[in-house]
Motif scaffolding. Structure first.
Motif, PDB file in Angstrom:
ATOM      1  N   UNK A  29       0.837  -1.200   0.000  1.00 18.26           N
ATOM      2  CA  UNK A  29       0.000   0.000   0.000  1.00 18.26           C
ATOM      3  C   UNK A  29       0.870   1.247   0.000  1.00 18.26           C
ATOM      4  N   UNK A  30       1.895   1.260   0.855  1.00 17.80           N
ATOM      5  CA  UNK A  30       2.778   2.432   0.922  1.00 17.80           C
ATOM      6  C   UNK A  30       3.464   2.674  -0.424  1.00 17.80           C
ATOM      7  N   UNK A  31       3.954   1.617  -1.040  1.00 11.50           N
ATOM      8  CA  UNK A  31       4.622   1.774  -2.338  1.00 11.50           C
ATOM      9  C   UNK A  31       3.671   2.348  -3.381  1.00 11.50           C
ATOM     10  N   UNK A  32       2.451   1.824  -3.424  1.00 10.38           N
ATOM     11  CA  UNK A  32       1.469   2.293  -4.407  1.00 10.38           C
ATOM     12  C   UNK A  32       1.087   3.754  -4.156  1.00 10.38           C
ATOM     13  N   UNK A  33       0.869   4.103  -2.889  1.00  8.78           N
ATOM     14  CA  UNK A  33       0.505   5.484  -2.560  1.00  8.78           C
ATOM     15  C   UNK A  33       1.646   6.426  -2.924  1.00  8.78           C
ATOM     16  N   UNK A  34       2.862   6.049  -2.574  1.00  7.30           N
ATOM     17  CA  UNK A  34       3.988   6.941  -2.862  1.00  7.30           C
ATOM     18  C   UNK A  34       4.216   7.098  -4.364  1.00  7.30           C
ATOM     19  N   UNK A  35       3.893   6.071  -5.153  1.00  9.85           N
ATOM     20  CA  UNK A  35       3.953   6.218  -6.606  1.00  9.85           C
ATOM     21  C   UNK A  35       2.940   7.258  -7.073  1.00  9.85           C
ATOM     22  N   UNK A  36       1.740   7.200  -6.511  1.00 13.25           N
ATOM     23  CA  UNK A  36       0.685   8.141  -6.911  1.00 13.25           C
ATOM     24  C   UNK A  36       0.989   9.574  -6.463  1.00 13.25           C
ATOM     25  N   UNK A  37       1.663   9.709  -5.322  1.00  9.51           N
ATOM     26  CA  UNK A  37       1.937  11.036  -4.777  1.00  9.51           C
ATOM     27  C   UNK A  37       3.279  11.603  -5.224  1.00  9.51           C
ATOM     28  N   UNK A  38       4.092  10.772  -5.872  1.00  6.64           N
ATOM     29  CA  UNK A  38       5.463  11.144  -6.212  1.00  6.64           C
ATOM     30  C   UNK A  38       5.623  12.483  -6.884  1.00  6.64           C
ATOM     31  N   UNK A  39       4.836  12.743  -7.935  1.00  8.64           N
ATOM     32  CA  UNK A  39       5.049  14.014  -8.642  1.00  8.64           C
ATOM     33  C   UNK A  39       4.412  15.212  -7.922  1.00  8.64           C
ATOM     34  N   UNK A  40       3.737  14.952  -6.800  1.00  6.93           N
ATOM     35  CA  UNK A  40       3.287  16.048  -5.946  1.00  6.93           C
ATOM     36  C   UNK A  40       4.371  16.407  -4.931  1.00  6.93           C
ATOM     37  N   UNK A  41       5.399  15.541  -4.835  1.00 10.65           N
ATOM     38  CA  UNK A  41       6.471  15.774  -3.873  1.00 10.65           C
ATOM     39  C   UNK A  41       6.066  15.459  -2.447  1.00 10.65           C
ATOM     40  N   UNK A  42       5.131  14.522  -2.281  1.00  8.83           N
ATOM     41  CA  UNK A  42       4.578  14.186  -0.976  1.00  8.83           C
ATOM     42  C   UNK A  42       4.821  12.713  -0.686  1.00  8.83           C
ATOM     43  N   UNK A  43       5.193  12.395   0.555  1.00 11.24           N
ATOM     44  CA  UNK A  43       5.357  11.003   0.985  1.00 11.24           C
ATOM     45  C   UNK A  43       4.082  10.548   1.691  1.00 11.24           C
ATOM     46  N   UNK A  44       3.949   9.247   1.908  1.00 13.75           N
ATOM     47  CA  UNK A  44       2.779   8.735   2.631  1.00 13.75           C
ATOM     48  C   UNK A  44       2.713   9.299   4.056  1.00 13.75           C
ATOM     49  N   UNK A  45       3.816   9.338   4.823  1.00 11.08           N
ATOM     50  CA  UNK A  45       3.711   9.944   6.157  1.00 11.08           C
ATOM     51  C   UNK A  45       3.294  11.420   6.106  1.00 11.08           C
ATOM     52  N   UNK A  46       3.786  12.168   5.132  1.00  9.86           N
ATOM     53  CA  UNK A  46       3.372  13.564   4.999  1.00  9.86           C
ATOM     54  C   UNK A  46       1.884  13.645   4.650  1.00  9.86           C
ATOM     55  N   UNK A  47       1.439  12.767   3.762  1.00  7.88           N
ATOM     56  CA  UNK A  47       0.017  12.708   3.411  1.00  7.88           C
ATOM     57  C   UNK A  47      -0.814  12.419   4.651  1.00  7.88           C
ATOM     58  N   UNK A  48      -0.365  11.471   5.467  1.00  3.92           N
ATOM     59  CA  UNK A  48      -1.093  11.122   6.695  1.00  3.92           C
ATOM     60  C   UNK A  48      -1.201  12.319   7.622  1.00  3.92           C
ATOM     61  N   UNK A  49      -0.113  13.050   7.786  1.00  4.53           N
ATOM     62  CA  UNK A  49      -0.120  14.220   8.667  1.00  4.53           C
ATOM     63  C   UNK A  49      -1.053  15.295   8.126  1.00  4.53           C
ATOM     64  N   UNK A  50      -0.983  15.571   6.828  1.00  5.44           N
ATOM     65  CA  UNK A  50      -1.876  16.576   6.244  1.00  5.44           C
ATOM     66  C   UNK A  50      -3.334  16.149   6.376  1.00  5.44           C
ATOM     67  N   UNK A  51      -3.596  14.858   6.196  1.00  5.82           N
ATOM     68  CA  UNK A  51      -4.961  14.338   6.340  1.00  5.82           C
ATOM     69  C   UNK A  51      -5.461  14.524   7.767  1.00  5.82           C
ATOM     70  N   UNK A  52      -4.611  14.201   8.748  1.00  2.73           N
ATOM     71  CA  UNK A  52      -4.989  14.360  10.152  1.00  2.73           C
ATOM     72  C   UNK A  52      -5.196  15.840  10.498  1.00  2.73           C
ATOM     73  N   UNK A  53      -4.351  16.716   9.959  1.00  8.15           N
ATOM     74  CA  UNK A  53      -4.517  18.158  10.199  1.00  8.15           C
ATOM     75  C   UNK A  53      -5.813  18.686   9.586  1.00  8.15           C
ATOM     76  N   UNK A  54      -6.168  18.165   8.421  1.00  7.29           N
ATOM     77  CA  UNK A  54      -7.427  18.579   7.792  1.00  7.29           C
ATOM     78  C   UNK A  54      -8.617  18.143   8.642  1.00  7.29           C
ATOM     79  N   UNK A  55      -8.520  16.947   9.224  1.00 10.66           N
ATOM     80  CA  UNK A  55      -9.622  16.411  10.033  1.00 10.66           C
ATOM     81  C   UNK A  55      -9.620  16.978  11.455  1.00 10.66           C
ATOM     82  N   UNK A  56      -8.429  17.196  12.012  1.00  7.62           N
ATOM     83  CA  UNK A  56      -8.285  17.631  13.400  1.00  7.62           C
ATOM     84  C   UNK A  56      -7.303  18.796  13.475  1.00  7.62           C
ATOM     85  N   UNK A  57      -7.710  19.977  13.025  1.00  4.00           N
ATOM     86  CA  UNK A  57      -6.776  21.110  12.974  1.00  4.00           C
ATOM     87  C   UNK A  57      -6.406  21.624  14.369  1.00  4.00           C
TER      88      UNK A  57
END
Length: 151
Positions: A29-57
Motif C-alpha cells: 500500500x505504501x509503495x502504491x501510494x507513494x507512486x501516486x503522490x510522487x510528482x506532488x512531492x509528498x510522501x505517505x507519512x506527509x500525506x497522513x499528517x496533512x490528512x490528520x490536520x485537515x480532520x483535526x486542525x
C-alpha cells in the motif's frame, strides 16, 4: 537454496501468518501510494499528517505523532519539511505558550485536496472487486484489531 516466493505465493499467500500478511499489504500500500503522490512531492507519512490536520486542525506535533502513527522524532522531521514547503504553519497555543499548534496553509489545503483524489482513486481500485458489505466488514475488522484491548 530455492527461489524466494513472490507476494501471494507460499507463506506469502493465503496460508501465510496473518501478521506477516498485514505487514506485506501495508508495505505494498505504501509503495502504491507513494507512486501516486510522487510528482506532488509528498510522501505517505506527509500525506497522513496533512490528512490528520485537515480532520483535526490545531493540534501539537506530539498529538499528530500519535494520530499519524509515527514517533515524535519522525514527526519533527515531517513537520520541518511541511513547514519548509509552506504547507503548514505553527502558532503558539492560546493557553500553553510553549506548545505550538499546527494548521494547514492555503497551499496545504490545495495539496491535500489533490493528494486525496489520487489516494482515494487508488483505494477505490483496491476495493473494486469487493462487494460493499465485504468492504464494510474489512473496515470494521481493521478498526477492531487496532483498538486497545479492554480488560
Amino acid at each position: 537454496m530455492g527461489d524466494l516466493p513472490d507476494a501471494g505465493e507460499g507463506k506469502r499467500g493465503v496460508d501465510g501468518h496473518l501478521g506477516y500478511l498485514l505487514r506485506q499489504a501495508a508495505h505494498a500500500h505504501r509503495q502504491h501510494v507513494e507512486q501516486r503522490l510522487g510528482n506532488l512531492g509528498l510522501t505517505l507519512p506527509q500525506f497522513s499528517v496533512l490528512t490528520m490536520l485537515a480532520a483535526y486542525p490545531g493540534h501539537s506535533s506530539a498529538d499528530l505523532a500519535r494520530l499519524a502513527l509515527v514517533t515524535p522524532q519522525t514527526m519533527s522531521v515531517i513537520v520541518a519539511n511541511l513547514l519548509k514547503a509552506g504547507l503548514i504553519v505553527r502558532t503558539p497555543h492560546r493557553v500553553h505558550g510553549r506548545i505550538q499548534t499546527i494548521a494547514l496553509t492555503d497551499a496545504g489545503e490545495a495539496m491535500i485536496k489533490a493528494a486525496k483524489k489520487r489516494v482515494y482513486a487508488l483505494e477505490a481500485e483496491m476495493l473494486a472487486d469487493l462487494a460493499p458489505e465485504t468492504q464494510a466488514a474489512i473496515r470494521r475488522w481493521l478498526t477492531r484489531i487496532a483498538q486497545p484491548e479492554t480488560k
